[in-house]
Design a protein around this motif. Structure first.
Motif, mmCIF file in Angstrom:
data_model
loop_
_atom_site.group_PDB
_atom_site.id
_atom_site.type_symbol
_atom_site.label_atom_id
_atom_site.label_comp_id
_atom_site.label_asym_id
_atom_site.label_seq_id
_atom_site.Cartn_x
_atom_site.Cartn_y
_atom_site.Cartn_z
ATOM 1 N N THR A 268 91.606 105.904 3.543
ATOM 2 C CA THR A 268 91.220 107.187 2.942
ATOM 3 C C THR A 268 92.194 108.282 3.380
ATOM 4 O O THR A 268 92.640 109.087 2.572
ATOM 5 C CB THR A 268 89.789 107.580 3.391
ATOM 6 N N LYS A 269 92.532 108.253 4.672
ATOM 7 C CA LYS A 269 93.432 109.296 5.186
ATOM 8 C C LYS A 269 94.828 109.139 4.570
ATOM 9 O O LYS A 269 95.441 110.130 4.172
ATOM 10 C CB LYS A 269 93.502 109.249 6.714
ATOM 11 N N ALA A 270 95.320 107.877 4.477
ATOM 12 C CA ALA A 270 96.650 107.664 3.874
ATOM 13 C C ALA A 270 96.663 108.177 2.437
ATOM 14 O O ALA A 270 97.585 108.910 2.034
ATOM 15 C CB ALA A 270 97.000 106.181 3.915
ATOM 16 N N LEU A 271 95.613 107.829 1.655
ATOM 17 C CA LEU A 271 95.570 108.248 0.251
ATOM 18 C C LEU A 271 95.411 109.767 0.134
ATOM 19 O O LEU A 271 95.941 110.393 -0.780
ATOM 20 C CB LEU A 271 94.444 107.512 -0.480
ATOM 21 N N HIS A 272 94.675 110.370 1.102
ATOM 22 C CA HIS A 272 94.527 111.828 1.125
ATOM 23 C C HIS A 272 95.907 112.486 1.313
ATOM 24 O O HIS A 272 96.274 113.395 0.576
ATOM 25 C CB HIS A 272 93.579 112.222 2.258
ATOM 26 N N ILE A 273 96.675 111.980 2.259
ATOM 27 C CA ILE A 273 97.979 112.593 2.553
ATOM 28 C C ILE A 273 98.947 112.383 1.374
ATOM 29 O O ILE A 273 99.675 113.299 0.994
ATOM 30 C CB ILE A 273 98.552 112.045 3.883
ATOM 31 N N ALA B 179 101.814 114.972 -3.318
ATOM 32 C CA ALA B 179 102.089 115.093 -4.763
ATOM 33 C C ALA B 179 101.623 116.451 -5.286
ATOM 34 O O ALA B 179 102.318 117.100 -6.081
ATOM 35 C CB ALA B 179 101.394 113.958 -5.505
ATOM 36 N N TRP B 180 100.450 116.914 -4.823
ATOM 37 C CA TRP B 180 99.922 118.201 -5.285
ATOM 38 C C TRP B 180 100.843 119.337 -4.826
ATOM 39 O O TRP B 180 101.240 120.198 -5.627
ATOM 40 C CB TRP B 180 98.488 118.402 -4.767
ATOM 41 N N MET B 181 101.237 119.292 -3.523
ATOM 42 C CA MET B 181 102.100 120.346 -2.982
ATOM 43 C C MET B 181 103.453 120.382 -3.710
ATOM 44 O O MET B 181 103.990 121.457 -3.969
ATOM 45 C CB MET B 181 102.353 120.130 -1.482
ATOM 46 N N GLY C 46 81.297 110.786 12.082
ATOM 47 C CA GLY C 46 81.942 111.061 13.361
ATOM 48 C C GLY C 46 83.328 111.687 13.289
ATOM 49 O O GLY C 46 83.978 111.861 14.312
ATOM 50 N N LEU C 47 83.789 112.041 12.081
ATOM 51 C CA LEU C 47 85.157 112.536 11.954
ATOM 52 C C LEU C 47 85.261 114.034 12.194
ATOM 53 O O LEU C 47 86.097 114.500 12.960
ATOM 54 C CB LEU C 47 85.679 112.192 10.548
ATOM 55 N N VAL C 48 84.405 114.789 11.530
ATOM 56 C CA VAL C 48 84.481 116.251 11.617
ATOM 57 C C VAL C 48 83.367 116.752 12.530
ATOM 58 O O VAL C 48 82.204 116.413 12.335
ATOM 59 C CB VAL C 48 84.330 116.881 10.207
ATOM 60 N N LEU D 150 91.090 127.837 2.916
ATOM 61 C CA LEU D 150 92.490 127.809 2.474
ATOM 62 C C LEU D 150 92.680 126.848 1.283
ATOM 63 O O LEU D 150 93.468 127.116 0.380
ATOM 64 C CB LEU D 150 93.417 127.436 3.627
ATOM 65 N N VAL D 151 91.928 125.726 1.280
ATOM 66 C CA VAL D 151 91.998 124.796 0.144
ATOM 67 C C VAL D 151 91.477 125.507 -1.120
ATOM 68 O O VAL D 151 92.038 125.345 -2.208
ATOM 69 C CB VAL D 151 91.187 123.508 0.422
ATOM 70 N N ALA D 152 90.422 126.328 -0.956
ATOM 71 C CA ALA D 152 89.891 127.076 -2.112
ATOM 72 C C ALA D 152 90.958 128.037 -2.648
ATOM 73 O O ALA D 152 91.138 128.154 -3.865
ATOM 74 C CB ALA D 152 88.625 127.823 -1.715
ATOM 75 N N GLY E 86 99.448 126.719 7.311
ATOM 76 C CA GLY E 86 98.154 127.022 7.942
ATOM 77 C C GLY E 86 97.253 125.792 7.979
ATOM 78 O O GLY E 86 96.685 125.457 9.027
ATOM 79 N N ILE E 87 97.151 125.076 6.851
ATOM 80 C CA ILE E 87 96.247 123.912 6.775
ATOM 81 C C ILE E 87 96.698 122.815 7.743
ATOM 82 O O ILE E 87 95.886 122.242 8.474
ATOM 83 C CB ILE E 87 96.180 123.356 5.330
ATOM 84 N N VAL E 88 97.993 122.523 7.764
ATOM 85 C CA VAL E 88 98.472 121.426 8.622
ATOM 86 C C VAL E 88 98.224 121.763 10.098
ATOM 87 O O VAL E 88 97.767 120.909 10.872
ATOM 88 C CB VAL E 88 99.962 121.099 8.340
#
Ligand code: HEM
Length: 148
Positions: free
Chosen positions: A11-16, A21-23, A80-82, A95-97, A138-140
């Motif tokens: 999930t994390k790999a696909l998120h990154i 691609a979006w950036m 358990g992640l966040v 910031l994502v918004a 900021g996000i990173v």
């Protein structure tokens, strides 16, 4: 949601991958607008820019944004992640918004270019080009350093 914990590295790999691609689109589209401002309306060059802008937005940026949300939300739901008592995740989501609002502003400006009705200057788009860079920094920092 325990199955999400097993899938976490994927999930994390696909998120990154989706974020990259979006950036790429969020940084490249306003750059195309800067060059498009210098092409006369109705010129062959302007028509080429219109095609590039439409394909970039529809073919890459819209699907990449959707994928970022899907995998980002899957990460939020992973047990358990966040730690919800910490502040960084809330600021990240704000910031994502902002990045999402910026994406929709780009889509609106693209439509105006497509109708030969752009009223904004190359300088305006050059300035706007800096917005996603600042938000991404900021996000990173928030997700990696987790300062608060
Ligand atoms: C709907 C949008 C988003 C949501 C819900 C979301 C949520 C999350 C969550 C919960 C994590 C897991 C943190 C961890 O591994 O503990 C994460 C990781 C990450 N996010 Fe997002 N995110 C979103 C958009 C973005 C955007 C737009 C960027 C960059 C511009 C981004 C960059 C990252 C990075 C680099 C990581 C990996 C951090 C690490 O190695 O732990 N995310 N995201």
């Amino acid at each position: 949601m325990a199955w999400l914990a097993e899938l976490y590295p994927w999930t994390k790999a696909l998120h990154i991958i989706s974020v990259i691609a979006w950036m790429a689109g969020l940084l490249y589209l306003p750059r195309l607008f800067v060059y498009h401002c210098g092409a006369g309306p109705g010129s062959a060059q302007a028509e080429t820019f219109k095609t590039m802008e439409r394909r970039l937005l529809r073919g890459i940026m819209n699907p990449a944004m959707a994928a970022t949300y899907v995998f980002g939300i899957a990460l939020l739901l992973t047990p358990g992640l966040v730690e919800w008592s910490r502040g960084w995740i809330y600021l990240k989501l704000i910031l994502v918004a902002v990045l999402t609002v910026y994406h929709h502003a780009l889509a609106r400006w693209r439509k105006r270019f497509a109708a030969d009705q752009n009223a904004k200057s190359a300088r305006f788009y050059r300035f706007m080009n800096e917005v996603p860079t600042l938000i991404m920094i900021g996000i990173v920092i928030l997700v990696v350093v987790r300062p608060f």
